[in-house]
Scaffold this motif. Structure first.
Motif, mmCIF file in Angstrom:
data_model
loop_
_atom_site.group_PDB
_atom_site.id
_atom_site.type_symbol
_atom_site.label_atom_id
_atom_site.label_comp_id
_atom_site.label_asym_id
_atom_site.label_seq_id
_atom_site.Cartn_x
_atom_site.Cartn_y
_atom_site.Cartn_z
ATOM 1 N N GLU A 197 -16.405 8.790 -3.355
ATOM 2 C CA GLU A 197 -15.449 9.811 -3.832
ATOM 3 C C GLU A 197 -14.495 9.231 -4.877
ATOM 4 N N LEU A 198 -13.993 8.035 -4.638
ATOM 5 C CA LEU A 198 -13.117 7.389 -5.624
ATOM 6 C C LEU A 198 -13.886 6.963 -6.845
ATOM 7 N N ASP A 199 -15.122 6.515 -6.667
ATOM 8 C CA ASP A 199 -15.953 6.147 -7.820
ATOM 9 C C ASP A 199 -16.171 7.354 -8.724
ATOM 10 N N ALA A 200 -16.455 8.507 -8.099
ATOM 11 C CA ALA A 200 -16.662 9.724 -8.885
ATOM 12 C C ALA A 200 -15.385 10.132 -9.606
ATOM 13 N N LEU A 201 -14.247 10.015 -8.913
ATOM 14 C CA LEU A 201 -12.970 10.322 -9.557
ATOM 15 C C LEU A 201 -12.746 9.429 -10.762
ATOM 16 N N ALA A 202 -12.991 8.137 -10.602
ATOM 17 C CA ALA A 202 -12.773 7.181 -11.690
ATOM 18 C C ALA A 202 -13.634 7.523 -12.904
ATOM 19 N N ARG A 203 -14.870 7.966 -12.671
ATOM 20 C CA ARG A 203 -15.756 8.304 -13.789
ATOM 21 C C ARG A 203 -15.260 9.528 -14.554
ATOM 22 N N ASP A 204 -14.624 10.455 -13.852
ATOM 23 C CA ASP A 204 -14.204 11.704 -14.487
ATOM 24 C C ASP A 204 -12.840 11.629 -15.162
ATOM 25 N N LEU A 205 -12.091 10.567 -14.898
ATOM 26 C CA LEU A 205 -10.726 10.467 -15.411
ATOM 27 C C LEU A 205 -10.686 10.143 -16.898
ATOM 28 N N THR A 206 -9.675 10.685 -17.565
ATOM 29 C CA THR A 206 -9.298 10.168 -18.891
ATOM 30 C C THR A 206 -8.443 8.925 -18.721
ATOM 31 N N GLY A 207 -7.646 8.901 -17.657
ATOM 32 C CA GLY A 207 -6.841 7.730 -17.314
ATOM 33 C C GLY A 207 -7.658 6.724 -16.514
ATOM 34 N N THR A 208 -7.000 5.939 -15.680
ATOM 35 C CA THR A 208 -7.674 4.868 -14.956
ATOM 36 C C THR A 208 -7.288 4.881 -13.478
ATOM 37 N N LEU A 209 -8.214 4.401 -12.641
ATOM 38 C CA LEU A 209 -7.991 4.241 -11.216
ATOM 39 C C LEU A 209 -7.786 2.764 -10.913
ATOM 40 N N VAL A 210 -6.718 2.461 -10.194
ATOM 41 C CA VAL A 210 -6.415 1.081 -9.805
ATOM 42 C C VAL A 210 -6.437 1.015 -8.286
ATOM 43 N N ARG A 211 -7.195 0.057 -7.741
ATOM 44 C CA ARG A 211 -7.272 -0.116 -6.299
ATOM 45 C C ARG A 211 -6.677 -1.461 -5.902
ATOM 46 N N ALA A 212 -6.269 -1.555 -4.638
ATOM 47 C CA ALA A 212 -5.784 -2.828 -4.124
ATOM 48 C C ALA A 212 -6.835 -3.896 -4.382
ATOM 49 N N ASP A 268 -0.741 -5.176 -8.846
ATOM 50 C CA ASP A 268 0.672 -5.470 -8.585
ATOM 51 C C ASP A 268 1.580 -4.872 -9.650
ATOM 52 N N ASP A 269 1.126 -4.866 -10.892
ATOM 53 C CA ASP A 269 1.911 -4.234 -11.954
ATOM 54 C C ASP A 269 1.961 -2.722 -11.750
ATOM 55 N N ALA A 270 0.851 -2.124 -11.355
ATOM 56 C CA ALA A 270 0.783 -0.673 -11.217
ATOM 57 C C ALA A 270 1.606 -0.168 -10.049
ATOM 58 N N ARG A 322 6.155 -0.936 -2.046
ATOM 59 C CA ARG A 322 5.084 -0.177 -1.407
ATOM 60 C C ARG A 322 3.732 -0.789 -1.797
ATOM 61 N N ARG A 323 2.744 -0.605 -0.908
ATOM 62 C CA ARG A 323 1.391 -1.087 -1.168
ATOM 63 C C ARG A 323 0.408 0.079 -0.986
ATOM 64 N N PRO A 324 0.282 0.923 -2.009
ATOM 65 C CA PRO A 324 -0.680 2.028 -1.916
ATOM 66 C C PRO A 324 -2.116 1.512 -1.922
ATOM 67 N N ALA A 325 -3.017 2.329 -1.398
ATOM 68 C CA ALA A 325 -4.433 1.956 -1.416
ATOM 69 C C ALA A 325 -5.053 2.191 -2.788
ATOM 70 N N TYR A 380 20.796 -2.176 -14.988
ATOM 71 C CA TYR A 380 19.866 -1.640 -13.995
ATOM 72 C C TYR A 380 18.425 -2.059 -14.273
ATOM 73 N N PRO A 381 18.156 -3.357 -14.237
ATOM 74 C CA PRO A 381 16.805 -3.819 -14.563
ATOM 75 C C PRO A 381 15.799 -3.476 -13.461
ATOM 76 N N THR A 382 14.553 -3.330 -13.854
ATOM 77 C CA THR A 382 13.482 -3.159 -12.884
ATOM 78 C C THR A 382 13.364 -4.429 -12.037
ATOM 79 N N GLY A 383 13.214 -4.233 -10.741
ATOM 80 C CA GLY A 383 13.035 -5.376 -9.846
ATOM 81 C C GLY A 383 14.302 -5.869 -9.187
ATOM 82 N N MET A 384 15.461 -5.282 -9.539
ATOM 83 C CA MET A 384 16.677 -5.588 -8.806
ATOM 84 C C MET A 384 16.673 -4.738 -7.526
#
Length: 471
Positions: free
Chosen positions: A17-32, A38-40, A50-53, A323-327
């Motif tokens: 299901e995720l493979d099919a989603l990745a193929r259809d996207l204009t954007g990108t799928l990032v997995r753990a 880590d950047d995403a 947070r640690r999304p799947a 207000y830097p990112t990561g504080m």
């Protein structure tokens, strides 16, 4: 196979299901496990790690629609990320799916109609850069890296609040993907009840991939007041601030900050980093600016006066370095019916108790245009309070988390009996107040309006991680 958390706390494995989603996207799928994971997944507030799947970096509304359909089909726990700056960390989710709009940052300005079409991941800086080319602006926040979507859907208090209202007051249209995958083009004619729910209702009703914002003539320059006084003058300065704001014209929006003096060539070196009170103000009336700001500039013996004419886009960036990112951040808020002597005394006392020199207590003067918006037009709630107290715990070391969160909560508790009982939902702590905070912030009628919209558009509560008014 990727294991994702579901709405009921279980898990489901998705591979094809995720493979099919990745193929259809204009954007990108990032997995753990992916190199960019880590950047995403990184959020602005390091406390809310947070640690999304899986994370989908969407490029189009169709990308978003596909993500929503997948999430609904498999009942996935899903977070929506615009700028990723919500203090409570609602733009991320452990084990779930993140729909990330951060690559959708286009801003298209119609200078004749005085509107801007703003993609869901655009930042305030993107919006200001595009609109100021035409001498136009819309009310927004005071930190240019903030996502306009998250800020605007929940309120949006900035330097133009008294002249032109809140960001949410200036939303005239939106593109919304709801839980069943339907793409709604919303405006005052197509669905006024839904438009009202988007004006201050947060990200609770679906994924907003585009906002249409009303613009106003602003700039390119404004007059800015920026006066610093030593902490032993705090009560005197705050009394003057209170008296001065009592009859200010709408052209001026002001705040007083109890915090630390900045490092600047114009600030005495021995004062940098030491407790102080800073009065900041913006006058959109360039000619009358010096006259309108004179009462707070004329106080004797300031430590520094950095006031003067400034490009509006620079004013919008004046807090960026703070207000830097990561504080690490934990912010609360209260509305005050007045700046009484007791409120001022308690605020100054709490300034001296803060465990981090980076933390501040901000007294925002409200009123003006933002107080005149008729209640049925938005779900923002009561606008009658003339002052907002923003309690900002800002620090760098994880070992200091407990001390700083305790201080902010103690500060809020100390001022609570002097307040209206309402919080500003863009400064929500970790949302620990739950439904009680939401009911108080929106008011009963607006809260029920949001519940009715939720029942219509998201009856199974797929979008539940923002300021969630459940169906």
């Amino acid at each position: 196979m990727t294991t994702l958390t579901t709405l009921d706390g279980g898990t489901v494995g998705l591979g094809p299901e995720l493979d099919a989603l990745a193929r259809d996207l204009t954007g990108t799928l990032v997995r753990a496990g992916d190199a960019e994971y880590d950047d995403a997944r990184a959020l602005w507030n390091a406390v809310t790690e947070r640690r999304p799947a899986a994370i989908v970096r969407c490029a189009t509304t169709e990308d978003v629609r596909r993500c929503v359909l997948l999430a609904a089909e498999h009942r996935l726990l899903v977070a929506v990320r615009a700028g990723g700056h919500n203090v409570a960390g609602t733009a991320g989710v452990d084990g779930g799916l993140v729909i990330d709009l951060g690559r959708m940052r286009d801003v298209v300005v119609d200078p004749v109609a005085r509107t801007a079409r703003v993609a869901g991941g655009a930042r305030l800086g993107d919006l200001d850069a595009a609109t100021q080319q035409h001498g136009l602006a819309t009310p927004a926040g005071v930190f240019s890296d903030t996502g306009i979507g998250g800020l605007g859907l929940t309120g949006g208090i900035g330097w133009l609040r008294r002249r032109y209202g809140l960001t949410c007051d200036n939303i005239v249209g939106a593109t919304l993907v709801t839980a069943d995958g339907t793409v709604h083009e919303v405006d005052e004619h197509s669905d006024p009840a839904l438009l009202r729910g988007l004006r201050g209702g947060g990200g609770n009703l679906g994924v907003v991939t585009e906002l249409v914002l009303r613009l106003h003539p602003v700039g390119p320059e404004v007059y800015v007041g920026f006066v610093i006084h030593r902490a032993d003058r705090a009560l005197e300065v705050l009394r003057t601030f209170r008296d001065w704001t009592a009859d200010l014209p709408d052209e001026v929006s002001a705040m007083a900050v109890l915090g630390a003096a900045p490092e600047d060539d114009a600030v005495p070196a021995e004062l940098a980093g030491q407790p102080c009170v800073i009065v900041l103000a913006c006058s959109t009336d360039l000619d009358r600016g010096p006259e309108l700001l004179a009462p707070v500039r004329d106080l004797p013996d300031p430590a520094a006066d950095l006031s003067g004419v400034m490009p509006y886009v620079e004013l919008q960036q004046i807090f960026d370095a703070d207000y830097p990112t990561g504080m690490r951040y934990y912010w609360r808020s209260l509305h005050l019916p007045q700046l009484s002597e007791e409120a001022l005394r308690r605020a100054v006392d709490q300034m001296h108790r803060r465990p981090s020199a980076l933390s501040t207590i901000d007294l925002w003067h409200l009123g003006g245009a933002m107080s005149r918006t008729a209640a049925p037009e938005t779900v923002y709630g009561d606008r009658s309070a003339p002052f907002l107290v923003g309690i900002e715990a800002n620090w760098t070391d994880a070992a200091d988390d407990d001390a700083n969160v305790r201080w902010a909560r103690a500060c809020a508790a100390d001022l609570d009996d002097l307040s209206t009982g309402r919080e500003y939902l863009n400064f929500p702590g970790f949302q620990e107040g739950g439904q009680g905070t939401l009911r108080a912030a929106h008011g009963e009628e607006a809260y029920e309006h949001l519940r009715a919209l939720k029942r219509r558009l998201d009856p199974h509560n797929l979008f539940r991680l923002h300021q969630n008014v459940a169906p």
